[in-house]
Design an enzyme around this catalytic site. Structure first.
Site, PDB file in Angstrom:
ATOM      1  CD  GLN A   5      -3.364  -4.823   6.216  1.00 24.62           C
ATOM      2  OE1 GLN A   5      -3.281  -3.834   5.503  1.00 24.62           O
ATOM      3  NE2 GLN A   5      -3.924  -5.939   5.788  1.00 24.62           N
ATOM      4  CE  LYS A  50      -3.668  -2.674   2.019  1.00 24.78           C
ATOM      5  NZ  LYS A  50      -4.396  -3.185   3.178  1.00 24.78           N
ATOM      6  CG  ASP A  94      -9.998  -1.409   4.103  1.00 25.50           C
ATOM      7  OD1 ASP A  94      -9.504  -1.621   2.977  1.00 25.50           O
ATOM      8  OD2 ASP A  94      -9.419  -1.668   5.173  1.00 25.50           O
TER       9      ASP A  94
END
Ligand code: NDP
Length: 286
Positions: A97, A53, A120
């Site tokens: 995460q 990322k 997300d």
């Protein structure tokens, strides 16, 4: 032999476009989009995803900050950081995460992120938006799968789509996206009886199971489009592999994605796309 759809090439193309887009956005709004990634602990897979990322942000020109926390971080400490980021006008996207260490409740963390910064698309408000067809952030992997299908103009309307897997992050949302595109969708899972007879019906088969080489050629209809979402280690070679037994299925499918180089790079690319979308909304609201 099937045509291999390269998520890697598509991701590259989209990232080139986003690079220019970020330059134009900076001219217009006076700064670049900013994504903050929070990594708790040192799970090797998570460390590798976070590094992917960071690299994508650098490539595209998105400002990136990674907050690295020790594995004994408490839920309260993490929620405090999220609260600070929610209130930081320079931050457009926040991502924690997953998975998180066991002392931290994942739902509490997902719920704490401002839905407008939830790149997300995991916050209940964004999940509801997807299921009610309202504006919101679409989760990255399902979005990437649709973009991969569209990149080679696979017809979706009226097709039989079988999704193997019903997780909140892949199986369920991708099924909804396929339904919205007028596919006839079947969702299979670990309690499905005679799975092969179900998957063999599929014009489009999406495997999101998390089991190495699980989908065999006898589970695939001739000419099916096969999308492999899985990211697993091959127990024999130790190499990265998908949920689909690519070497054998490729001769039966019409189109197929590969692991690595398929859905993975598109997931990160869609994360970048979501960050840019959140940034634009954020700037327009000011
Ligand atoms: P989950 O473990 O959350 O879900 C797996 C699903 O597969 C479950 O719904 C489960 O059924 C189903 N399943 C398990 N065993 C069987 C079986 N024998 N027959 C039929 N169905 C079965 O995984 P995720 O959805 O998070 O991820 C799936 C895969 O995709 C993983 O390999 C993951 O690493 C990968 N992934 C890849 C991404 C990418 O960017 N490429 C992003 C996210 C995930 P049940 O619900 O009944 O338990």
């Amino acid at each position: 032999m099937a045509i291999v759809i390269s998520g890697k090439d598509l991701a590259h193309e989209k990232r080139e476009y986003m690079k220019n887009q970020v330059v134009e956005l900076e001219k217009k709004y006076g700064r670049k989009p900013k994504l903050v990634v929070i990594l708790v602990g040192d799970n090797p897979a998570s460390v590798s995803y976070v590094s992917g990322k960071e690299k994508a942000c650098i490539e595209i020109g998105i400002t990136n900050e990674t907050i690295r926390l020790s594995s004994d971080t408490t839920e309260e400490e993490l929620l405090k950081i999220i609260d600070r980021l929610n209130n930081d006008s320079q931050v457009d996207g926040i991502l924690t995460q997953l998975p998180l260490p066991k002392q931290i409740n994942e739902d509490a963390v997902i719920n704490a992120i401002n839905p407008e910064k939830d790149v997300d698309g995991f916050h209940p408000q964004n999940v509801a938006a997807l299921f009610l067809k309202q504006p919101g952030t679409t989760p990255c992997t399902p979005k990437g799968i649709l973009e991969v299908l569209d990149s080679v103009n696979i017809p979706i309307e009226g097709k039989k789509c079988v999704v193997v897997g019903r997780s909140n992050i892949v199986g369920l949302p991708v099924s909804k996206l396929m339904l919205d595109r007028n596919a006839t969708v079947t969702i299979a899972h670990s309690r499905t009886k005679d799975l092969a007879s179900v998957t063999k019906e599929a014009d489009i088969l999406i495997a999101a199971v998390g089991k190495p080489l699980f989908i065999k050629e006898n589970m695939v209809k001739d000419g099916a489009v096969v999308i492999d979402v899985g990211v697993n280690r091959n127990p024999e070679t130790g190499k990265l592999c998908g949920d689909v037994d690519f070497e054998n299925v490729k001769d039966k499918a019409s189109y197929i994605t590969k692991v690595p180089g398929g859905i993975g790079p598109m997931t990160i690319t869609c994360l970048m796309e979501n960050t840019i979308e959140c940034f634009i909304k954020h700037m327009e609201e000011k």
